[in-house]
Write a protein that holds these residues in place. Structure first.
Motif, mmCIF file in Angstrom:
data_model
loop_
_atom_site.group_PDB
_atom_site.id
_atom_site.type_symbol
_atom_site.label_atom_id
_atom_site.label_comp_id
_atom_site.label_asym_id
_atom_site.label_seq_id
_atom_site.Cartn_x
_atom_site.Cartn_y
_atom_site.Cartn_z
ATOM 1 N N SER A 1 24.461 -27.997 -4.344
ATOM 2 C CA SER A 1 23.905 -29.307 -4.442
ATOM 3 C C SER A 1 24.406 -30.256 -3.325
ATOM 4 N N MET B 1 22.813 -28.570 0.297
ATOM 5 C CA MET B 1 21.126 -28.571 0.345
ATOM 6 C C MET B 1 20.384 -29.700 -0.055
ATOM 7 N N ILE B 2 20.864 -30.402 -1.130
ATOM 8 C CA ILE B 2 20.089 -31.917 -1.328
ATOM 9 C C ILE B 2 20.265 -32.756 -0.339
ATOM 10 N N ALA C 1 17.841 -31.320 2.126
ATOM 11 C CA ALA C 1 16.040 -31.639 1.608
ATOM 12 C C ALA C 1 16.061 -33.327 2.124
ATOM 13 N N PHE D 1 10.124 -30.223 -3.760
ATOM 14 C CA PHE D 1 11.516 -29.939 -3.729
ATOM 15 C C PHE D 1 11.966 -30.427 -5.249
ATOM 16 N N LEU E 1 13.531 -28.229 -8.098
ATOM 17 C CA LEU E 1 14.759 -28.611 -8.990
ATOM 18 C C LEU E 1 14.697 -28.849 -10.441
ATOM 19 N N ARG F 1 17.391 -23.768 -3.673
ATOM 20 C CA ARG F 1 17.540 -24.946 -2.561
ATOM 21 C C ARG F 1 17.479 -24.222 -1.391
ATOM 22 N N THR F 2 18.509 -23.124 -1.148
ATOM 23 C CA THR F 2 18.497 -22.510 -0.002
ATOM 24 C C THR F 2 17.225 -21.979 0.616
ATOM 25 N N GLY G 1 20.058 -21.870 -9.076
ATOM 26 C CA GLY G 1 19.887 -23.117 -7.838
ATOM 27 C C GLY G 1 20.208 -22.986 -6.714
ATOM 28 N N GLN G 2 21.276 -22.372 -6.285
ATOM 29 C CA GLN G 2 21.692 -21.972 -4.928
ATOM 30 C C GLN G 2 20.557 -21.243 -4.237
ATOM 31 N N GLY H 1 11.935 -20.938 -4.324
ATOM 32 C CA GLY H 1 12.050 -21.886 -3.200
ATOM 33 C C GLY H 1 11.278 -21.325 -1.950
#
Length: 154
Positions: free
Chosen positions: A16, A19-20, A23, A46, A50, A81-82, A77-78, A138
């Motif tokens: 996070s 990548m957050i 984003a 996005f 999440l 997000r990626t 989540g990784q 993603g």
């Protein structure tokens, strides 16, 4: 530094803390270009990603909801997000480049995210199904955004 440490550093890129902000940078970039509709579409997609990741992880932690047959306890989540951010970052960065270079950039972003999925699975952060699911979610976000934003550019 051992190979395991390199992979842990790589996995941290999908966290996070990296990548957050990436984003958010996409949102700011689109907003600065006055592409308001695209910025809000990105923010919505996005955020939904999440929320889906959080919902699956909360369902497992809170109520033990899982799919034992495929060792799935919640989307990674990784990976999500990626795979949401990286293909889109390359797509936007190469916006004025040739079509083949843009496609190559998106493919590199996809490959980078696939490596993240592999890393979180290989180092027992997530099961393979959780990593694959996170990547698929993603990719749907980033590639969906690219497909939906094309008509907005005119």
């Amino acid at each position: 530094m051992t190979m395991t440490n390199y992979w842990q550093e790589f996995i941290a890129l999908g966290g996070s803390l990296v990548m957050i902000p990436a984003a958010m940078a996409i949102f700011i970039w689109l907003s600065a270009g006055r592409a308001w509709g695209m910025a809000w579409l990105w923010g919505l997609l996005f955020s939904v990603g999440l929320a889906i990741v959080a919902a699956t992880q909360i369902a497992f932690i809170g109520w033990g909801v899982k799919i034992s047959a495929i060792d799935f306890q919640g989307f990674s989540g990784q990976s999500m997000r990626t795979s949401a951010a990286m293909p889109l970052l390359f797509y936007l960065t190469l916006q004025n480049a040739s079509r083949s270079l843009r496609i190559s950039g998106v493919l590199f972003g996809i490959l980078f995210a696939a490596m993240m999925g592999f890393a979180v699975s290989a180092h027992d952060t997530h099961s393979a199904s959780e990593a694959i699911g996170g990547c698929a979610l993603g990719y749907a976000i980033s590639l969906g955004f690219i497909a939906l934003s094309r008509p907005m550019k005119q």
